[in-house]
Design a protein around this motif. Structure first.
Motif, PDB file in Angstrom:
ATOM      1  N   LEU A  33       0.839  -1.193   0.000  1.00  0.00           N
ATOM      2  CA  LEU A  33       0.000   0.000   0.000  1.00  0.00           C
ATOM      3  C   LEU A  33       0.876   1.246   0.000  1.00  0.00           C
ATOM      4  N   SER A  34       0.634   2.117  -0.968  1.00  0.00           N
ATOM      5  CA  SER A  34       1.349   3.393  -1.072  1.00  0.00           C
ATOM      6  C   SER A  34       0.315   4.512  -1.103  1.00  0.00           C
ATOM      7  N   PRO A  35      -0.070   5.012   0.091  1.00  0.00           N
ATOM      8  CA  PRO A  35      -1.082   6.069   0.123  1.00  0.00           C
ATOM      9  C   PRO A  35      -0.531   7.390  -0.405  1.00  0.00           C
ATOM     10  N   VAL A  36      -1.414   8.179  -0.994  1.00  0.00           N
ATOM     11  CA  VAL A  36      -1.056   9.502  -1.489  1.00  0.00           C
ATOM     12  C   VAL A  36      -2.068  10.480  -0.914  1.00  0.00           C
ATOM     13  N   GLY A  37      -1.587  11.595  -0.410  1.00  0.00           N
ATOM     14  CA  GLY A  37      -2.493  12.614   0.115  1.00  0.00           C
ATOM     15  C   GLY A  37      -2.926  12.323   1.529  1.00  0.00           C
ATOM     16  N   ASP A  38      -3.976  13.022   1.950  1.00  0.00           N
ATOM     17  CA  ASP A  38      -4.423  12.950   3.338  1.00  0.00           C
ATOM     18  C   ASP A  38      -5.574  11.979   3.557  1.00  0.00           C
ATOM     19  N   ARG A  39      -5.923  11.192   2.560  1.00  0.00           N
ATOM     20  CA  ARG A  39      -7.050  10.273   2.671  1.00  0.00           C
ATOM     21  C   ARG A  39      -6.627   8.894   2.185  1.00  0.00           C
ATOM     22  N   ALA A  40      -6.987   7.875   2.948  1.00  0.00           N
ATOM     23  CA  ALA A  40      -6.763   6.513   2.469  1.00  0.00           C
ATOM     24  C   ALA A  40      -7.611   6.332   1.213  1.00  0.00           C
TER      25      ALA A  40
END
Length: 139
Positions: A33-40
């Motif tokens: 998992l590579s989250p981007v930004g402030d939201r999953a």
């Protein structure tokens, strides 16, 4: 599919990749998992699905996240692309309506085998969303 939670709660639960194995019947877990930004589950977030079929491990990426209204992912595995789109809206009775659309793109040589998958996918997606609705309703 109606959900007994607010659009924001429903959206946040459905788009978070870490929640997917709880309600998506074809998944064992996710990896990388590579989250981007402030939201999953925000635009650009990527991960790998580890499915019940040992050799099917598509790479997924969120290509649209307009919280709490629209969300879309693209999954790629070898020569196959799959897209899932969610549209979320408030219902007058306080519940939330979730409309989902899935698309599968395969090479012509695999079209016959993909036909069976395309026929089964709508009922599987409905069952998965029904399970998600029951989970979100318990929050």
């Amino acid at each position: 599919m109606p959900f007994a939670a607010s659009p924001t709660t429903t959206f946040d639960y459905l788009v978070d990749p870490e929640n997917r194995p709880r309600w998506q019947s074809s998944l064992r877990r996710i990896e990388d998992l590579s989250p981007v930004g402030d939201r999953a589950g925000g635009t650009g977030t990527s991960w790998r699905d580890i499915t019940l079929v040992p050799w099917v491990r598509p790479h997924l990426e969120v290509v649209e996240c307009a919280a709490p209204l629209r969300w879309r992912e693209i999954g790629r595995w070898w020569f196959v692309d799959a897209s899932l789109s969610l549209a979320v809206s408030a219902l007058p009775d306080g519940r939330t309506e979730v409309r989902a659309r899935a698309y599968l793109t395969v090479p012509l040589v695999l079209a016959a085998s993909a036909l069976a998958l395309k026929m089964l996918a709508p009922s599987a997606l409905r069952a998965d969303l029904h399970l998600a609705a029951s989970i979100v309703g318990d929050y």
